[in-house]
Design a protein around this motif. Structure first.
Motif, short mmCIF file in Angstrom:
data_model
loop_
_atom_site.label_atom_id
_atom_site.label_comp_id
_atom_site.label_asym_id
_atom_site.label_seq_id
_atom_site.Cartn_x
_atom_site.Cartn_y
_atom_site.Cartn_z
N ALA A 153 0.84 -1.21 0.00
CA ALA A 153 0.00 0.00 0.00
C ALA A 153 0.87 1.26 0.00
N ILE A 154 1.98 1.23 0.73
CA ILE A 154 2.88 2.40 0.73
C ILE A 154 3.42 2.64 -0.68
N PHE A 155 3.83 1.55 -1.32
CA PHE A 155 4.42 1.70 -2.66
C PHE A 155 3.36 2.12 -3.68
N GLU A 156 2.12 1.67 -3.50
CA GLU A 156 1.05 2.12 -4.40
C GLU A 156 0.80 3.62 -4.24
N ARG A 157 0.81 4.07 -2.99
CA ARG A 157 0.59 5.51 -2.74
C ARG A 157 1.78 6.36 -3.17
N GLN A 158 2.95 5.73 -3.16
CA GLN A 158 4.21 6.43 -3.42
C GLN A 158 4.40 7.64 -2.50
N TYR A 159 4.00 7.46 -1.27
CA TYR A 159 4.20 8.50 -0.26
C TYR A 159 4.94 7.83 0.91
N TYR A 160 6.19 8.19 1.08
CA TYR A 160 7.06 7.37 1.92
C TYR A 160 7.39 7.98 3.28
N THR A 161 7.32 9.29 3.37
CA THR A 161 7.63 9.92 4.66
C THR A 161 6.98 11.31 4.70
N ASN A 162 7.35 12.13 5.68
CA ASN A 162 6.74 13.45 5.88
C ASN A 162 5.28 13.34 6.30
N GLN A 163 5.06 12.74 7.45
CA GLN A 163 3.74 12.70 8.06
C GLN A 163 2.68 12.15 7.10
N GLY A 164 2.95 10.96 6.61
CA GLY A 164 2.00 10.31 5.71
C GLY A 164 0.81 9.73 6.45
N PRO A 165 -0.09 9.08 5.71
CA PRO A 165 -1.33 8.58 6.33
C PRO A 165 -1.11 7.52 7.42
N LEU A 166 -0.07 6.70 7.27
CA LEU A 166 0.15 5.66 8.30
C LEU A 166 0.69 6.29 9.59
N THR A 167 1.56 7.29 9.45
CA THR A 167 2.08 7.96 10.65
C THR A 167 0.93 8.67 11.38
N GLU A 168 0.08 9.32 10.59
CA GLU A 168 -1.09 9.99 11.18
C GLU A 168 -1.96 8.97 11.92
N MET A 169 -2.20 7.83 11.26
CA MET A 169 -3.06 6.80 11.86
C MET A 169 -2.43 6.26 13.15
N LEU A 170 -1.12 6.04 13.10
CA LEU A 170 -0.43 5.53 14.30
C LEU A 170 -0.56 6.55 15.44
N GLU A 171 -0.40 7.82 15.13
CA GLU A 171 -0.49 8.83 16.20
C GLU A 171 -1.89 8.82 16.82
N ARG A 172 -2.93 8.73 15.99
CA ARG A 172 -4.30 8.73 16.55
C ARG A 172 -4.51 7.47 17.42
N GLN A 173 -3.99 6.33 16.93
CA GLN A 173 -4.18 5.09 17.71
C GLN A 173 -3.40 5.13 19.03
N LEU A 174 -2.23 5.75 19.00
CA LEU A 174 -1.45 5.86 20.24
C LEU A 174 -2.16 6.77 21.24
N GLU A 175 -2.70 7.88 20.74
CA GLU A 175 -3.41 8.81 21.63
C GLU A 175 -4.60 8.10 22.28
N GLU A 176 -5.32 7.32 21.46
CA GLU A 176 -6.49 6.62 21.97
C GLU A 176 -6.09 5.57 23.01
N ARG A 177 -5.08 4.81 22.68
CA ARG A 177 -4.66 3.74 23.58
C ARG A 177 -4.15 4.29 24.92
N LEU A 178 -3.35 5.37 24.85
CA LEU A 178 -2.74 5.90 26.07
C LEU A 178 -3.65 6.90 26.79
N GLY A 179 -4.70 7.35 26.13
CA GLY A 179 -5.58 8.35 26.74
C GLY A 179 -4.85 9.68 26.92
N VAL A 180 -4.07 10.05 25.91
CA VAL A 180 -3.29 11.29 25.99
C VAL A 180 -3.67 12.19 24.82
#
Ligand code: T4K
Length: 403
Positions: free
Chosen positions: A44-71
């Protein structure tokens, strides 16, 4: 191996036997997602050709971390070391920062990168965390911040620390590199003090290969951190003096998302392995097992013992050497203490005689393998070899060339 039919010392690699493990058994979690799930995420990363600079997976990970930690804010970064430096910068700390002398070199180096002066504080011999009596003395002499370190899946008495920092009017932040998934007073680590930093290195319970994350409930601090992290991916431009490249790539975030999915199972597995070690090693003379302190729930990502040479019959270094010969790659984290590590020992020699507990722990502490490459059978074998090494300590010493 049938011990009854063999001289027991013949089953020890140090005495000439084949190592008990064919392959290296390391300390460190080293859990990796299945090849199939890894392949799917990367396609999916290679299909999007978006590899870094706050891409969709990094954004998703941040939201999931906030939810999990309650922060309120999770800011993913390249690794915890850069995260600690970015945080010191974002907190706008100037001057002297109290930190424990017993920690990984990255904690102290993060201060150096930020032109801050580390003030080394000795640690409590039971918990390996900041010693409160010495902390008070150091605060009375003057300090500009406290950088606590939460080790081994445990935590400092963080409520007490918050109260002390508040009473002296200094910010408190934590190096929680070892603490992902731990819970204190029904709250996840990641919600305490001004901010905390986690490591997502491959040897950690939550992993993105390399990686880390800064967590904070302070929205302004979070914006400064996002601006320091890079000129990309900011939500709102705020004034910062210095910027860095602390970006997490999409490849890291992909692994992090998979790691997070399975985190609870790994913590449970670690807990069982801890119990298995304790079944074999509890009560062994001269071997003190460290129980993760200050948490309601640990992530059990390290199994830590202290070796008392007189009681055990071998020194920590001798035991460590004999274990390595079995392909059991135990570690002596952390050695030496920060006050004895360059450049700090040269630049601040006055600490050399003032950290007795750190010195003692550094000479005794050993971490035994845990994580993906260890199961209960492996723990039983490691435990058995340790008991044999103790029983035949004289022969082990002779074999190691120690008189
Ligand atoms: N604060 C604290 C308190 C920390 O402990 C750390 C890091 C940090 C801050 C900074 O976090 P990061 O900037 O790293 O995110 C390791 C890790 O590199 C380091 O993350 C960790 N703490 C430290 C305690 O240990 P090494 O050099 O001792 O580990 P290494 O790479 O030799 O791995 C340990 C064992 O695992 C070895 O036997 C080899 C094996 N291994 C390792 C890797 C990475 C594998 O088999 N496969 C692998 O991919 O530092």
């Amino acid at each position: 191996m049938n011990l009854k039919n063999r001289n027991e010392t013949e089953t020890l690699a140090v005495c000439g036997s084949a190592p008990v493990f064919d392959q290296m058994v390391p300390v460190g979690q080293l859990y990796y997602p299945s090849w199939e799930s890894y392949e799917e995420s990367f396609r999916a990363i290679f299909e999007r050709q978006y590899y870094t600079n706050q891409g969709p997976l990094t954004e998703m990970l941040e939201r999931q971390l906030e939810e999990r930690l309650g922060v309120g804010n999770a800011i993913c970064v390249t690794n915890a070391t850069i995260g600690l430096s970015m945080l010191a910068e974002a907190l706008e700390i100037k001057g002297r920062v109290i930190m424990p002398s017993f920690t990984f070199i990255a904690t102290a180096q993060s201060l150096y990168w930020s032109n801050l002066t580390p003030i080394f504080c000795d640690v409590d011999p039971e918990t390996h965390h900041l010693d409160f009596d010495q902390l008070e003395i150091l605060l009375q002499k003057g300090a500009d911040a406290i950088l606590a370190v939460n080790l081994w899946g445990g935590c400092c008495d963080i409520r007490r620390l918050e109260a002390i920092a508040g009473s002296y009017g200094v910010p408190l932040y934590s190096d929680s590199a070892h603490g992902f998934g731990c819970v204190v007073d029904h709250r996840h680590l990641g919600c305490f003090g001004s901010a905390e930093v986690f490591s997502f290195h491959a040897t950690k319970i939550m992993s993105s290969g390399e990686g880390g994350c800064i967590t904070t409930n302070d929205d302004e601090l979070a914006e400064r951190l996002r601006n320091i992290r890079s000129s990309y991916g900011i939500r709102r431009q705020v004034k910062v003096d210095r910027t860095a490249n602390g970006r997490m790539s999409e490849a890291q975030a992909a692994i992090g998302l998979l790691s997070l999915q399975d985190l609870d199972n790994r913590i449970l597995r670690n807990k069982h392995l801890h119990e298995a070690y304790r079944e074999v090693l509890d009560g062994v003379s001269g071997l003190k097992i460290l129980i993760p302190a200050g948490v309601d729930k640990s992530n059990y990502q390290y199994f830590v013992c202290e070796v008392d040479e007189d009681g055990f019959g071998l020194s920590r270094d001798e035991l460590n050497k004999a274990l390595q010969m079995e392909n059991i790659f135990s570690r002596k984290y952390f050695y030496p203490g920060m006050h004895r590590s360059p450049p700090f020992c040269d630049n601040y020699p006055s600490y050399l005689e003032s950290q007795p507990q750190t010195d003692k722990i550094c000479s005794r502490v050993i971490q035994l393998p845990l994580g993906a490459r260890v199961d209960e059978d492996a723990v039983a074998l490691i435990g058995r070899q340790i008991l044999l090494m103790q029983k035949h300590s004289r022969q082990v010493r002779l074999a190691l060339g120690v008189r």
